[in-house]
Design an enzyme around this catalytic site. Structure first.
Site, PDB file in Angstrom:
ATOM      1  CE  LYS A 296       3.469 -10.408   0.316  1.00 13.11           C
ATOM      2  NZ  LYS A 296       2.854  -9.109   0.033  1.00 13.11           N
ATOM      3  CG  ASN A 297      -0.533 -10.750  -0.200  1.00 14.01           C
ATOM      4  OD1 ASN A 297       0.284 -10.104   0.465  1.00 14.01           O
ATOM      5  ND2 ASN A 297      -0.518 -10.781  -1.527  1.00 14.01           N
TER       6      ASN A 297
ATOM      7  CB  CYS B  53       4.680   0.772  -4.751  1.00 10.23           C
ATOM      8  SG  CYS B  53       3.733  -0.568  -5.420  1.00 10.23           S
TER       9      CYS B  53
ATOM     10  NE  ARG C  61      -0.414  -1.670  -4.899  1.00  6.68           N
ATOM     11  CZ  ARG C  61       0.204  -2.620  -4.204  1.00  6.68           C
ATOM     12  NH1 ARG C  61       1.513  -2.652  -4.156  1.00  6.68           N
ATOM     13  NH2 ARG C  61      -0.487  -3.533  -3.558  1.00  6.68           N
TER      14      ARG C  61
ATOM     15  CG  ASP D 287       0.403 -10.905  -6.333  1.00  7.73           C
ATOM     16  OD1 ASP D 287       0.620  -9.807  -6.876  1.00  7.73           O
ATOM     17  OD2 ASP D 287      -0.190 -11.027  -5.258  1.00  7.73           O
TER      18      ASP D 287
ATOM     19  NE  ARG E  36       7.662  -5.543   0.559  1.00 10.52           N
ATOM     20  CZ  ARG E  36       6.829  -5.244  -0.430  1.00 10.52           C
ATOM     21  NH1 ARG E  36       7.290  -4.754  -1.548  1.00 10.52           N
ATOM     22  NH2 ARG E  36       5.534  -5.413  -0.287  1.00 10.52           N
TER      23      ARG E  36
HETATM   24  N1  EPU Z   1      -7.367   0.313  -6.745  1.00  7.29           N
HETATM   25  C1  EPU Z   1      -7.902   1.566  -6.878  1.00  7.29           C
HETATM   26  N2  EPU Z   1      -8.424   2.157  -5.752  1.00  7.29           N
HETATM   27  C2  EPU Z   1      -8.432   1.550  -4.525  1.00  7.29           C
HETATM   28  C3  EPU Z   1      -7.877   0.249  -4.421  1.00  7.29           C
HETATM   29  C4  EPU Z   1      -7.366  -0.341  -5.547  1.00  7.29           C
HETATM   30  O1  EPU Z   1      -7.922   2.153  -7.955  1.00  7.29           O
HETATM   31  O2  EPU Z   1      -8.903   2.147  -3.555  1.00  7.29           O
HETATM   32  C5  EPU Z   1      -6.782  -0.358  -7.926  1.00  7.29           C
HETATM   33  C6  EPU Z   1      -5.298  -0.642  -7.782  1.00  7.29           C
HETATM   34  O3  EPU Z   1      -4.508   0.482  -8.096  1.00  7.29           O
HETATM   35  C7  EPU Z   1      -5.118  -1.800  -8.720  1.00  7.29           C
HETATM   36  C8  EPU Z   1      -6.430  -2.578  -8.578  1.00  7.29           C
HETATM   37  O4  EPU Z   1      -7.380  -1.636  -8.052  1.00  7.29           O
HETATM   38  O5  EPU Z   1      -4.972  -1.323 -10.011  1.00  7.29           O
HETATM   39  C9  EPU Z   1      -6.388  -3.791  -7.663  1.00  7.29           C
HETATM   40  O6  EPU Z   1      -5.722  -3.452  -6.476  1.00  7.29           O
HETATM   41  P1  EPU Z   1      -6.023  -4.143  -5.075  1.00  7.29           P
HETATM   42  O7  EPU Z   1      -6.589  -3.113  -4.162  1.00  7.29           O
HETATM   43  O8  EPU Z   1      -6.801  -5.387  -5.265  1.00  7.29           O
HETATM   44  O9  EPU Z   1      -4.560  -4.489  -4.595  1.00  7.29           O
HETATM   45  P2  EPU Z   1      -4.077  -4.487  -3.102  1.00  7.29           P
HETATM   46  O10 EPU Z   1      -5.187  -4.873  -2.219  1.00  7.29           O
HETATM   47  O11 EPU Z   1      -3.360  -3.216  -2.821  1.00  7.29           O
HETATM   48  C10 EPU Z   1      -3.373  -6.996  -2.963  1.00  7.29           C
HETATM   49  C11 EPU Z   1      -2.108  -7.758  -2.692  1.00  7.29           C
HETATM   50  C12 EPU Z   1      -1.165  -7.590  -3.861  1.00  7.29           C
HETATM   51  C13 EPU Z   1      -1.861  -8.140  -5.113  1.00  7.29           C
HETATM   52  C14 EPU Z   1      -3.187  -7.401  -5.327  1.00  7.29           C
HETATM   53  C15 EPU Z   1      -4.001  -7.937  -6.478  1.00  7.29           C
HETATM   54  C16 EPU Z   1      -1.970  -7.672  -0.283  1.00  7.29           C
HETATM   55  C17 EPU Z   1      -1.281  -7.162   0.925  1.00  7.29           C
HETATM   56  N3  EPU Z   1      -1.511  -7.244  -1.468  1.00  7.29           N
HETATM   57  O12 EPU Z   1      -2.984  -5.631  -3.132  1.00  7.29           O
HETATM   58  O13 EPU Z   1      -0.009  -8.378  -3.587  1.00  7.29           O
HETATM   59  O14 EPU Z   1      -1.051  -7.943  -6.239  1.00  7.29           O
HETATM   60  O15 EPU Z   1      -4.002  -7.501  -4.138  1.00  7.29           O
HETATM   61  O16 EPU Z   1      -4.271  -9.282  -6.311  1.00  7.29           O
HETATM   62  O17 EPU Z   1      -2.884  -8.471  -0.183  1.00  7.29           O
HETATM   63  C18 EPU Z   1       2.237  -9.011  -3.733  1.00  7.29           C
HETATM   64  O18 EPU Z   1       2.034  -9.832  -2.834  1.00  7.29           O
HETATM   65  O19 EPU Z   1       3.291  -9.005  -4.425  1.00  7.29           O
HETATM   66  C19 EPU Z   1       1.225  -8.005  -4.027  1.00  7.29           C
HETATM   67  C20 EPU Z   1       1.496  -6.876  -4.693  1.00  7.29           C
END
Ligand code: EPU
Length: 428
Positions: A31-32, A127, A132, A315, A407
């Site tokens: 998915k990701n 969320c 996030r 995850d 999802r």
């Molecule tokens: N963060 C910030 N600022 C930003 C972006 C991130 O502070 O601009 C923080 C987040 O709040 C978090 C950390 O950095 O504390 C890491 O977040 P990241 O941005 O890496 O998460 P994401 O890209 O929103 C993806 C996956 C998530 C997975 C995370 C971590 C996708 C669509 N989602 O989320 O997947 O947990 O990376 O590996 O790729 C899931 O599939 O259940 C899921 C939540």
């Protein structure tokens, strides 16, 4: 509606636990990885063909958003073949209604900015697992030359031109890195992204973009270099296997005391989770595209701490915790990525687990026989952990609000039933 008022809930799962899972399970596309790849199709006027796309709700939500932007979508969900015709895509608004269903809609920002120099995407809120923010994404876009403002809830990005630059992320961010890459591939000149996420899903995006004509170096490292090109063209790409789905089945098989084979998986992407299972006393054997898991009488307590790839994935934290409830001792599960990713703890305790939150870690006193109960799913991976716990519990467990599972897990209960689980979906 009170927390325990289940009367108006959508689908639920009932699980009669105590059965050892055995057999084989085919792992779906990730998915990701699929989500950023779908978004990346915007970067080419000639579209993109993807294979091994999982038919999960997040993919469908993003495809709806793509259609809103003018893409023609042909998704053959059984075969996983997805053809995206993006010729007539426009940088229209992505409204609240789509973003509230799926935060990953922010992945549209980078490619819209890259191709049209503008994007209008509703700002995502927090969320169930944390606040996030997307400040890192926005700072990367600004470094590339975009103006940013919020108007009536929409994040509006506009750039007279996108110019190559140096981007240094403060935090490792998966979708932030993907967004920065997608915004930079059509930029003027070179972009260097430092402290980039090196998750396999980021690498998969880069491999696909290269097939489309992008110039990217440093794939799979924390320093990604992109030489901007004028345009990208159509390509065909196969989505990598879902390492989180695979890890979930590994934990489920181990927790049930069973043995099974995972097919269509990349064991390289699961090195640390495999190591942790082995430490717990589970026999894990890997082939080129297979993993077999065999549990023995005892599960040993093992500590884990989540961290960016190649560390233990956040995850899989909830699923591993469900397994540790069955270990013969105390273990510690530490979450370092998201600040609120322990909502499954209270639900697991309802089943009889002995878990205690202590700051950003959970103390798991294992060895408790779990007993079936009614529990509530709060997010995607928490739902999976409740199902795993239900598989090990005596009696019947009912997991409410399983739209979270839909999802991200393709045919979850069907795959578990094929492994012998007594699980069924009840639609209200
Ligand atoms: N963060 C910030 N600022 C930003 C972006 C991130 O502070 O601009 C923080 C987040 O709040 C978090 C950390 O950095 O504390 C890491 O977040 P990241 O941005 O890496 O998460 P994401 O890209 O929103 C993806 C996956 C998530 C997975 C995370 C971590 C996708 C669509 N989602 O989320 O997947 O947990 O990376 O590996 O790729 C899931 O599939 O259940 C899921 C939540």
């Amino acid at each position: 509606m009170s927390e325990l008022d289940f009367s108006v809930m959508p689908d639920k799962l009932t699980i009669r636990g105590g059965i050892r899972l055995t057999g084989s399970v085919e792992i779906s596309g990730a998915k990701n990885a699929a989500l950023p790849l779908i978004a990346a199709s915007i970067l080419s006027e000639d579209g993109l063909e993807l294979n091994n796309v999982p038919d999960v709700m997040d993919v469908r939500t993003l495809l709806k958003a793509m259609e809103r932007l003018g893409a023609i979508v042909d998704f053959q969900s059984e075969s996983g073949r997805l053809i995206l015709n993006t010729k007539n895509v426009r940088p229209d608004e992505i409204p609240y209604d789509i973003v509230r269903k799926m935060r990953a809609s922010v992945l549209l920002m980078g490619p819209l900015l890259g191709r049209f120099r503008e994007a209008h995407v509703y700002t995502p809120g927090g969320c169930a697992i944390g606040a996030r923010p997307i400040d890192e994404h926005i700072q990367a876009f600004q470094k590339l030359g975009a103006d940013y403002r919020i108007e009536s809830g929409f994040a509006i990005l506009r750039a007279p031109k996108i110019k190559g630059t140096q981007i240094l992320f403060d935090r490792v961010t998966v979708t932030g890195t993907e967004n920065a890459i997608m915004a930079a591939v059509l930029a003027e000149g070179e972009t260097i992204i430092e402290h980039a996420a090196n998750e396999p899903e980021v690498a998969d995006l880069c491999h696909c973009l290269i097939k489309m004509g992008a110039e990217i170096d440093g794939i799979g490292t924390s320093r990604i270099m992109i030489q901007g090109v004028n345009s990208l063209s159509r390509a065909t790409h196969r989505v990598i296997p879902d390492r989180i789905e695979a890890g979930t089945y590994m934990m489920a098989i181990a927790a049930s005391g069973g043995s099974g084979n995972l097919c269509g998986v990349n064991p390289e992407h699961l090195r640390i989770p495999i190591e942790k299972l082995v430490e717990a006393g589970v026999t894990v054997t890997t082939g080129e595209n297979t993993i077999s898991v065999k549990a023995h009488h005892d599960i040993h307590p093992v500590d884990v701490e989540t961290s960016p790839y190649p560390g233990f994935p956040t995850d899989l934290q909830a699923q591993f915790m469900a397994l540790m409830t069955q270990a013969d001792g105390v273990s510690f599960v530490k979450e370092t990525i998201f600040e609120n990713r322990f909502q499954h703890v209270q639900e697991l305790n309802r089943l009889g687990a002995r878990l205690k939150i202590d700051g950003n870690r959970v103390i798991v006193r294992g060895g408790t026989p779990l007993q079936g109960a009614e529990v509530m799913a709060t997010d995607l991976r928490a739902s999976a952990s409740l199902v795993i716990a239900g598989l090990t519990a005596s009696g019947t467990t009912t997991v409410h609000r399983i739209y979270h599972l839909d999802r991200g897990y393709h045919k979850f209960e069907t795959k578990l039933r094929n492994l012998g689980a007594d699980i069924c979906r009840i639609s209200e």
